[in-house]
Design an enzyme around this catalytic site. Sequence first.
Site, PDB file in Angstrom:
ATOM      1  N   GLU A 218       0.897  -1.196  -0.057  1.00  0.00           N
ATOM      2  CA  GLU A 218      -0.203  -0.026  -0.002  1.00  0.00           C
ATOM      3  C   GLU A 218       0.948   1.240  -0.080  1.00  0.00           C
ATOM      4  O   GLU A 218       0.708   2.041   0.793  1.00  0.00           O
ATOM      5  CB  GLU A 218      -1.142  -0.025   1.224  1.00  0.00           C
TER       6      GLU A 218
ATOM      7  N   GLU B 258      -5.112  -8.691  -0.522  1.00  0.00           N
ATOM      8  CA  GLU B 258      -5.973  -8.386   0.702  1.00  0.00           C
ATOM      9  C   GLU B 258      -7.376  -8.063  -0.010  1.00  0.00           C
ATOM     10  O   GLU B 258      -7.764  -7.380  -0.895  1.00  0.00           O
ATOM     11  CB  GLU B 258      -5.486  -6.846   1.124  1.00  0.00           C
TER      12      GLU B 258
END
Length: 554
Positions: A218, A353
Site C-alpha cells: 500500500e 488483500e
Amino acid sequence: MIKRRDLLRNSLIGAGGLLLTRHSPWVAAFDAAGADSRIEVLPAEPLGTISPNIYGHFTENLSGVLYDGMWVGENSKVPNIKGIRKELVDEMRKIKPSVVRFPGGCFADSYDWRDGVGPAEKRPRRTNFWAFGETAAAPASHKYDPNQFGTDEFVRFCKLIGAAAYLAGNVRSLSAQEFYRWIEYCNSPAGSTTLADIRAAAGSPEPYNVRYWGVGNESWGCGGNFTPQEYAVEFRRYTTWVPDFKGDLAFIASGPDGDRWSWTHGFFEEILRKGKEQLRSIYGIALHHYAWNLSRGATQDWEKGKGDAIKFDPVDWYELLREGDRMEGLINGHWQVMEEFDPEHSVKLVVDEWGPWYRPGSEATPGDQIEQMPTLRDAVFSGMTLDIFNRHPEKVTMAACAQLINCLNSLYLAHEDKFCVTPVGHVFSMYAAHQGGQGLRTIFSAPGISYDRDGKAASFWGLRGAASLHDREVVLTVVNPAVSTPRETEIGIRGASVQSGSATTLTHSDIHAHNTFEQRTVVVPQSRSLEVKGRILAYTFPPASVTKLVLTLA
C-alpha cells in the site's frame, strides 16, 4: 410461464455472454422441466488454468493474529509444533493452502527482518505499527513486537502446511540493500555467505528458496505515501540486480486501492520510461479491495460507513455483497488499464488483500484489534469472491484473504487453548477442489433479487458461480445470495452427460449464524450424493448458501 422463460433467455447475455437459441435441445429440455433457474457449463470454452495461488492467505503482526493465533510458544501448554499452534496446522493442511503472505500489511513497512532472526533470546522488542490501536489491557506482545516469530518461524509454518512463502519487503523505512540481504538470507546456498551461516545456526542450512517477494505494501498510503511515479522509481531500484540464485524470483508491485485507476496508469507509465524490458521484472501488481461501506451512500467516512458483523438486516446482507461484487469490475478495469502499457499481459493481478471490514464489537476475544466474527454472510461473500477469481484465471494469478486468523475475514479464531473454524474456513475447504483445474465458461440464468434500499428499489443477481474441469470431473461452485428464496435449477454440461455426482452445501436457517469457541459446529458443510438422470441435473440451491457440486462425466 411464458414471461418467466423469456426473462431467463434474455438474462443469458448478461450472465455468460452467450444467448442460447430457442432451437437448442438443452433449452427445450430446460423449458420442459419447469425450473426457474439454469446453469450450463461449456467444456469447449476453457478460460485458463485456475492457479492454486488464488487460494492464498495473509498474516500480519496485528493484535491476535501472530501472538495467540499462530504462535503460542514452545513452552506453551497449548499443543504446538516448535511454538506454532498445532490445531491451526492440522486445519490448514485440510484446505490445501497454496501461498501465505507475511509480515503485512501495513506492519511490513515498519518491520526490520533482522530483528526476527538469530537466537530468540537475543531478538529485540520493537513498538508494533498497530500499537496505537491496542487497549490498555492488551498483552505486551500485541503492543511491542517480541520478534519470537520471524522469518525462520514463518517459513517453518509454510512448510508444515505445504504452502509457498510470500514475503513483503519494507520500502518505506528500510534500504534497498536490506531487501537484498533478506533475499540473501533466505536463498543463498548452504555455507556460501555469512547470512547463510546464520540461517544454518537457526536450524536451516539449506536455502528456503522463497520465490514471491512483495516490494512494499500500500505504497500510496501507510507504505510511504508515494505517488505512483515515485513508487515506480523505488520499485525499479529495489528489484535491480538482486541475488536470485537461479530461483526465478517473482516481484509483486504495490498496486491500487479499489478503483484508483490513476495509480495503475501512473505506475506503468513511469516503469516504462526505462524501456519495455522493465516489465520482465514485474510478476504481478497487487490490488486491494475491502467491502466496508454499508451506509447506502450516506457517507464515505471510513469509520461511520461501517456496519456490524453480527447485527444486520437483509438489506445490510445485500449491501455487503454488492460492495464485494465490485471486485469483478475492479479486475476488469485495472486489466484494461494495464493493457495500454502491457498488451501481451505479461504482468498479472495479485489480489493480496480482500474481504469485508466491519466496525469493532464482535471480537471472539474482547480487545483483539480489527478482529471480527465471521457469519454465514461472510461465507457467502467469500464464495462469491473466489468464484470471481475462478472466472478470471487469465488475469488473477494470486490472491490472499485478509486475514488468516483472529482478524477480518478469518478462516479461524483462537485464544489460549480455544480454537474454531469459521464459516469462511469451511468455504475455503469446499473450494480447494478448483485448484489447478481448467476454468470453464459457465452460463448462469436466474431471476434477480429485488429489495428496498431506504425507500428506493434495488436489485442483486440471483445465482452465480464458477466451474473447472479436472480430467472427467467437473467442479461447480454456486452461490445463492437470496436470504429466503431457494433456486430450483436445471444444470447441464454441454456436449456431455453426467454419470454421477455429489453435493456439499454450507447454509443455515439464520443468516446471522456463526461458530464460536463454545459452539464450533453451528455452520458446517453438509454433503450427499446426487441422483443423476439423463443430460439434465435438477438441483435446488437453498437460500443464503454456498454449494459445491462434483460431477463425474460419462
